[in-house]
Design a protein around this motif. Structure first.
Motif, PDB file in Angstrom:
ATOM      1  N   CYS A  33       0.823  -1.214   0.000  1.00 33.14           N
ATOM      2  CA  CYS A  33       0.000   0.000   0.000  1.00 33.14           C
ATOM      3  C   CYS A  33       0.854   1.260   0.000  1.00 33.14           C
ATOM      4  N   LEU A  34       1.881   1.293   0.827  1.00 37.55           N
ATOM      5  CA  LEU A  34       2.747   2.477   0.879  1.00 37.55           C
ATOM      6  C   LEU A  34       3.474   2.693  -0.441  1.00 37.55           C
ATOM      7  N   ARG A  35       3.883   1.605  -1.076  1.00 36.42           N
ATOM      8  CA  ARG A  35       4.551   1.730  -2.380  1.00 36.42           C
ATOM      9  C   ARG A  35       3.579   2.288  -3.415  1.00 36.42           C
ATOM     10  N   ALA A  36       2.345   1.786  -3.406  1.00 38.09           N
ATOM     11  CA  ALA A  36       1.348   2.291  -4.352  1.00 38.09           C
ATOM     12  C   ALA A  36       1.035   3.765  -4.098  1.00 38.09           C
ATOM     13  N   LEU A  37       0.959   4.148  -2.821  1.00 36.97           N
ATOM     14  CA  LEU A  37       0.644   5.531  -2.477  1.00 36.97           C
ATOM     15  C   LEU A  37       1.788   6.495  -2.811  1.00 36.97           C
ATOM     16  N   ALA A  38       2.985   5.975  -2.981  1.00 38.81           N
ATOM     17  CA  ALA A  38       4.136   6.813  -3.329  1.00 38.81           C
ATOM     18  C   ALA A  38       4.159   7.142  -4.822  1.00 38.81           C
ATOM     19  N   GLY A  39       3.266   6.530  -5.596  1.00 37.63           N
ATOM     20  CA  GLY A  39       3.227   6.754  -7.038  1.00 37.63           C
ATOM     21  C   GLY A  39       2.747   8.153  -7.395  1.00 37.63           C
ATOM     22  N   GLU A  40       3.047   8.543  -8.611  1.00 37.61           N
ATOM     23  CA  GLU A  40       2.692   9.889  -9.087  1.00 37.61           C
ATOM     24  C   GLU A  40       1.202  10.045  -9.375  1.00 37.61           C
ATOM     25  N   ALA A  41       0.482   8.971  -9.631  1.00 42.67           N
ATOM     26  CA  ALA A  41      -0.921   9.067 -10.014  1.00 42.67           C
ATOM     27  C   ALA A  41      -1.875   9.157  -8.823  1.00 42.67           C
ATOM     28  N   VAL A  42      -1.362   9.161  -7.623  1.00 43.55           N
ATOM     29  CA  VAL A  42      -2.217   9.195  -6.423  1.00 43.55           C
ATOM     30  C   VAL A  42      -2.592  10.643  -6.115  1.00 43.55           C
ATOM     31  N   PRO A  43      -3.893  10.930  -6.028  1.00 48.30           N
ATOM     32  CA  PRO A  43      -4.319  12.300  -5.711  1.00 48.30           C
ATOM     33  C   PRO A  43      -3.842  12.742  -4.328  1.00 48.30           C
ATOM     34  N   ARG A  44      -3.634  14.026  -4.169  1.00 54.17           N
ATOM     35  CA  ARG A  44      -3.235  14.564  -2.859  1.00 54.17           C
ATOM     36  C   ARG A  44      -4.327  14.289  -1.839  1.00 54.17           C
ATOM     37  N   GLY A  45      -3.907  14.044  -0.620  1.00 52.96           N
ATOM     38  CA  GLY A  45      -4.855  13.809   0.458  1.00 52.96           C
ATOM     39  C   GLY A  45      -5.218  12.341   0.646  1.00 52.96           C
ATOM     40  N   ILE A  46      -4.782  11.492  -0.271  1.00 53.47           N
ATOM     41  CA  ILE A  46      -5.048  10.055  -0.143  1.00 53.47           C
ATOM     42  C   ILE A  46      -3.914   9.446   0.672  1.00 53.47           C
ATOM     43  N   GLY A  47      -4.236   8.677   1.690  1.00 59.56           N
ATOM     44  CA  GLY A  47      -3.207   8.067   2.527  1.00 59.56           C
ATOM     45  C   GLY A  47      -3.690   6.778   3.161  1.00 59.56           C
ATOM     46  N   LEU A  48      -2.803   6.150   3.875  1.00 55.50           N
ATOM     47  CA  LEU A  48      -3.093   4.894   4.557  1.00 55.50           C
ATOM     48  C   LEU A  48      -3.515   5.200   5.990  1.00 55.50           C
ATOM     49  N   ALA A  49      -4.760   4.855   6.330  1.00 55.03           N
ATOM     50  CA  ALA A  49      -5.252   5.101   7.685  1.00 55.03           C
ATOM     51  C   ALA A  49      -4.773   4.002   8.627  1.00 55.03           C
ATOM     52  N   ARG A  50      -4.894   2.741   8.187  1.00 51.11           N
ATOM     53  CA  ARG A  50      -4.407   1.616   8.983  1.00 51.11           C
ATOM     54  C   ARG A  50      -4.303   0.400   8.074  1.00 51.11           C
ATOM     55  N   CYS A  51      -3.586  -0.572   8.550  1.00 53.53           N
ATOM     56  CA  CYS A  51      -3.379  -1.793   7.790  1.00 53.53           C
ATOM     57  C   CYS A  51      -3.504  -2.963   8.757  1.00 53.53           C
ATOM     58  N   GLU A  52      -4.570  -3.764   8.589  1.00 53.12           N
ATOM     59  CA  GLU A  52      -4.816  -4.847   9.532  1.00 53.12           C
ATOM     60  C   GLU A  52      -5.632  -5.945   8.866  1.00 53.12           C
ATOM     61  N   ALA A  53      -5.580  -7.112   9.437  1.00 53.46           N
ATOM     62  CA  ALA A  53      -6.364  -8.247   8.957  1.00 53.46           C
ATOM     63  C   ALA A  53      -7.708  -8.247   9.677  1.00 53.46           C
ATOM     64  N   PRO A  54      -8.805  -8.437   8.939  1.00 47.10           N
ATOM     65  CA  PRO A  54     -10.108  -8.487   9.599  1.00 47.10           C
ATOM     66  C   PRO A  54     -10.272  -9.805  10.344  1.00 47.10           C
ATOM     67  N   LEU A  55     -11.073  -9.772  11.370  1.00 51.13           N
ATOM     68  CA  LEU A  55     -11.351 -10.978  12.149  1.00 51.13           C
ATOM     69  C   LEU A  55     -12.477 -11.739  11.462  1.00 51.13           C
ATOM     70  N   LEU A  56     -12.154 -12.887  10.886  1.00 54.51           N
ATOM     71  CA  LEU A  56     -13.137 -13.691  10.168  1.00 54.51           C
ATOM     72  C   LEU A  56     -13.625 -14.887  10.983  1.00 54.51           C
TER      73      LEU A  56
END
Length: 88
Positions: A33-56
């Motif tokens: 996710c961080l690598r994708a967000l570092a790309g040039e095509a990502v609009p400003r203000g878009i970021g990673l809020a959290r990264c976690e596995a859901p409880l299934l």
């Protein structure tokens, strides 16, 4: 990868990751996710809020606790009788 753009309060990006542990899977997903967000095509203000596995677990527990139908033939052979059919 799945995108749930209508999720609230924020959109959710789902990744399926094969890893030796939950922690390793979460680290790998965060890195992607961080690598994708570092790309040039990502609009400003878009970021990673959290990264976690859901409880299934509750979902799978419901599946496992539901009564399962007997395989075809077994119910007809064993109904009302407690003997092992020939060849079993």
């Amino acid at each position: 990868m799945t995108l749930h753009s209508g999720a609230r309060p924020h959109p959710v990006l789902g990744l399926f990751v094969s890893a030796p542990s939950l922690a390793a899977a979460e680290r790998a997903a965060r890195a992607v996710c961080l690598r994708a967000l570092a790309g040039e095509a990502v609009p400003r203000g878009i970021g990673l809020a959290r990264c976690e596995a859901p409880l299934l677990a509750p979902y799978y527990e419901r599946l496992l606790s539901a009564p399962a139908p007997a395989p075809a033939g077994v119910d007809a052979i064993c109904k009302g009788r407690f003997v092992q059919p020939p060849g079993c």
